[in-house]
Design a protein around this motif. Sequence first.
Motif, mmCIF file in Angstrom:
data_model
loop_
_atom_site.group_PDB
_atom_site.id
_atom_site.type_symbol
_atom_site.label_atom_id
_atom_site.label_comp_id
_atom_site.label_asym_id
_atom_site.label_seq_id
_atom_site.Cartn_x
_atom_site.Cartn_y
_atom_site.Cartn_z
ATOM 1 N N SER A 22 -17.422 7.056 1.871
ATOM 2 C CA SER A 22 -18.693 6.337 1.944
ATOM 3 C C SER A 22 -19.217 6.117 3.363
ATOM 4 O O SER A 22 -20.378 5.752 3.528
ATOM 5 C CB SER A 22 -18.572 4.982 1.242
ATOM 6 O OG SER A 22 -17.657 4.148 1.921
ATOM 7 N N MET A 23 -18.396 6.359 4.380
ATOM 8 C CA MET A 23 -18.820 6.084 5.756
ATOM 9 C C MET A 23 -18.541 7.292 6.650
ATOM 10 O O MET A 23 -17.450 7.420 7.192
ATOM 11 C CB MET A 23 -18.095 4.845 6.291
ATOM 12 C CG MET A 23 -18.348 3.601 5.458
ATOM 13 S SD MET A 23 -17.481 2.165 6.087
ATOM 14 C CE MET A 23 -18.568 1.728 7.414
ATOM 15 N N ASP A 24 -19.540 8.174 6.798
ATOM 16 C CA ASP A 24 -19.367 9.391 7.601
ATOM 17 C C ASP A 24 -19.282 9.106 9.093
ATOM 18 O O ASP A 24 -18.657 9.858 9.833
ATOM 19 C CB ASP A 24 -20.549 10.354 7.419
ATOM 20 C CG ASP A 24 -20.996 10.514 6.011
ATOM 21 O OD1 ASP A 24 -20.407 9.898 5.123
ATOM 22 O OD2 ASP A 24 -21.959 11.255 5.807
ATOM 23 N N ASP A 25 -19.947 8.054 9.548
ATOM 24 C CA ASP A 25 -20.057 7.791 10.983
ATOM 25 C C ASP A 25 -18.953 6.890 11.534
ATOM 26 O O ASP A 25 -19.070 6.363 12.627
ATOM 27 C CB ASP A 25 -21.424 7.176 11.282
ATOM 28 C CG ASP A 25 -21.664 5.899 10.496
ATOM 29 O OD1 ASP A 25 -20.945 5.652 9.506
ATOM 30 O OD2 ASP A 25 -22.588 5.147 10.867
ATOM 31 N N VAL A 26 -17.880 6.722 10.769
ATOM 32 C CA VAL A 26 -16.768 5.868 11.158
ATOM 33 C C VAL A 26 -15.485 6.683 11.075
ATOM 34 O O VAL A 26 -15.298 7.458 10.134
ATOM 35 C CB VAL A 26 -16.676 4.634 10.224
ATOM 36 C CG1 VAL A 26 -15.429 3.836 10.471
ATOM 37 C CG2 VAL A 26 -17.913 3.762 10.389
ATOM 38 N N GLU A 27 -14.618 6.503 12.044
ATOM 39 C CA GLU A 27 -13.314 7.161 12.012
ATOM 40 C C GLU A 27 -12.363 6.279 11.208
ATOM 41 O O GLU A 27 -12.131 5.122 11.562
ATOM 42 C CB GLU A 27 -12.785 7.349 13.439
ATOM 43 C CG GLU A 27 -11.425 7.989 13.498
ATOM 44 C CD GLU A 27 -10.863 8.044 14.906
ATOM 45 O OE1 GLU A 27 -9.794 8.664 15.073
ATOM 46 O OE2 GLU A 27 -11.455 7.442 15.829
ATOM 47 N N VAL A 28 -11.841 6.803 10.126
ATOM 48 C CA VAL A 28 -10.895 6.069 9.286
ATOM 49 C C VAL A 28 -9.522 6.695 9.490
ATOM 50 O O VAL A 28 -9.344 7.885 9.245
ATOM 51 C CB VAL A 28 -11.295 6.107 7.795
ATOM 52 C CG1 VAL A 28 -10.265 5.386 6.942
ATOM 53 C CG2 VAL A 28 -12.681 5.502 7.603
ATOM 54 N N VAL A 29 -8.581 5.888 9.971
ATOM 55 C CA VAL A 29 -7.223 6.382 10.213
ATOM 56 C C VAL A 29 -6.225 5.542 9.423
ATOM 57 O O VAL A 29 -6.499 4.393 9.080
ATOM 58 C CB VAL A 29 -6.871 6.388 11.720
ATOM 59 C CG1 VAL A 29 -7.761 7.329 12.488
ATOM 60 C CG2 VAL A 29 -6.954 5.002 12.302
ATOM 61 N N HIS A 30 -5.076 6.142 9.150
ATOM 62 C CA HIS A 30 -4.021 5.476 8.388
ATOM 63 C C HIS A 30 -2.982 4.908 9.344
ATOM 64 O O HIS A 30 -2.664 5.517 10.362
ATOM 65 C CB HIS A 30 -3.326 6.465 7.470
ATOM 66 C CG HIS A 30 -4.210 7.005 6.398
ATOM 67 N ND1 HIS A 30 -3.744 7.805 5.396
ATOM 68 C CD2 HIS A 30 -5.535 6.862 6.146
ATOM 69 C CE1 HIS A 30 -4.722 8.137 4.592
ATOM 70 N NE2 HIS A 30 -5.829 7.578 5.034
ATOM 71 N N ALA A 31 -2.430 3.760 8.981
ATOM 72 C CA ALA A 31 -1.300 3.171 9.704
ATOM 73 C C ALA A 31 -0.249 2.811 8.668
ATOM 74 O O ALA A 31 -0.575 2.428 7.542
ATOM 75 C CB ALA A 31 -1.733 1.926 10.470
ATOM 76 N N GLY A 32 1.007 2.920 9.056
ATOM 77 C CA GLY A 32 2.087 2.575 8.139
ATOM 78 C C GLY A 32 2.117 1.094 7.835
ATOM 79 O O GLY A 32 2.360 0.674 6.711
ATOM 80 N N CYS A 33 1.846 0.250 8.848
ATOM 81 C CA CYS A 33 1.897 -1.194 8.646
ATOM 82 C C CYS A 33 1.106 -1.893 9.750
ATOM 83 O O CYS A 33 1.222 -1.542 10.920
ATOM 84 C CB CYS A 33 3.349 -1.686 8.669
ATOM 85 S SG CYS A 33 3.522 -3.430 8.248
ATOM 86 N N LEU A 34 0.306 -2.883 9.367
ATOM 87 C CA LEU A 34 -0.447 -3.691 10.325
ATOM 88 C C LEU A 34 0.082 -5.123 10.387
ATOM 89 O O LEU A 34 -0.542 -5.994 10.972
ATOM 90 C CB LEU A 34 -1.939 -3.714 9.968
ATOM 91 C CG LEU A 34 -2.690 -2.402 10.137
ATOM 92 C CD1 LEU A 34 -4.132 -2.556 9.667
ATOM 93 C CD2 LEU A 34 -2.649 -1.925 11.574
ATOM 94 N N GLN A 35 1.217 -5.377 9.754
ATOM 95 C CA GLN A 35 1.865 -6.687 9.768
ATOM 96 C C GLN A 35 1.022 -7.791 9.139
ATOM 97 O O GLN A 35 1.083 -8.942 9.558
ATOM 98 C CB GLN A 35 2.270 -7.074 11.200
ATOM 99 C CG GLN A 35 3.270 -6.135 11.836
ATOM 100 C CD GLN A 35 4.600 -6.123 11.105
ATOM 101 O OE1 GLN A 35 5.125 -7.160 10.760
ATOM 102 N NE2 GLN A 35 5.141 -4.942 10.864
ATOM 103 N N VAL A 36 0.235 -7.456 8.145
ATOM 104 C CA VAL A 36 -0.484 -8.462 7.363
ATOM 105 C C VAL A 36 -0.054 -8.346 5.895
ATOM 106 O O VAL A 36 -0.868 -8.516 4.982
ATOM 107 C CB VAL A 36 -2.019 -8.351 7.526
ATOM 108 C CG1 VAL A 36 -2.457 -8.740 8.908
ATOM 109 C CG2 VAL A 36 -2.520 -6.974 7.165
ATOM 110 N N CYS A 37 1.225 -8.093 5.690
ATOM 111 C CA CYS A 37 1.774 -7.811 4.363
ATOM 112 C C CYS A 37 1.496 -8.933 3.359
ATOM 113 O O CYS A 37 1.302 -8.667 2.176
ATOM 114 C CB CYS A 37 3.274 -7.566 4.463
ATOM 115 S SG CYS A 37 3.691 -6.243 5.625
ATOM 116 N N ALA A 38 1.456 -10.177 3.818
ATOM 117 C CA ALA A 38 1.184 -11.288 2.909
ATOM 118 C C ALA A 38 -0.256 -11.261 2.416
ATOM 119 O O ALA A 38 -0.581 -11.912 1.426
ATOM 120 C CB ALA A 38 1.471 -12.613 3.611
#
Length: 142
Positions: A22-38
């Motif tokens: 839905s957002m062509d003009d944004v870079e979407v990248v994956h991360a394994g964990c951002l430490q907001v698991c809760a």
Amino acid sequence: VRLTICVGCEGGKALAARLKESMDDVEVVHAGCLQVCARSAGMAAQAEGRATYVFGALSAADADDIARFVAAYRVAPKGWIADARPLGRLRDCLVARVPASLGPQPEAFTGPVPPELGGEFAGRALGVGLAAWVTLGCFAGF
């Protein structure tokens, strides 16, 4: 704008897929964990010279609010959004907002070391090393 999505969180992969489509003009990248698991799924929003935002408790259903956030982020001075009311549910999902850096940081240890600086460093290192050996020798009884 780069959106980093925690794909280790439940719903993270679906959120990342929805944002990519839905957002062509944004870079979407994956991360394994951002430490907001809760508060999964997590997302960080960044751009050079702009504030960094970290959100939690997101899902693919939040894509429209995320698009509104990106639009506000782009026009806000240094990415600092003063009024989050137009962002819908996203304003309640904010975990952290980090101000933009103060500017470009100099490269550490680039180029050759000037001889006068190298000589001073070597002299100090030799002096500290010699002092340590003398101290150890005194304790050892030499």
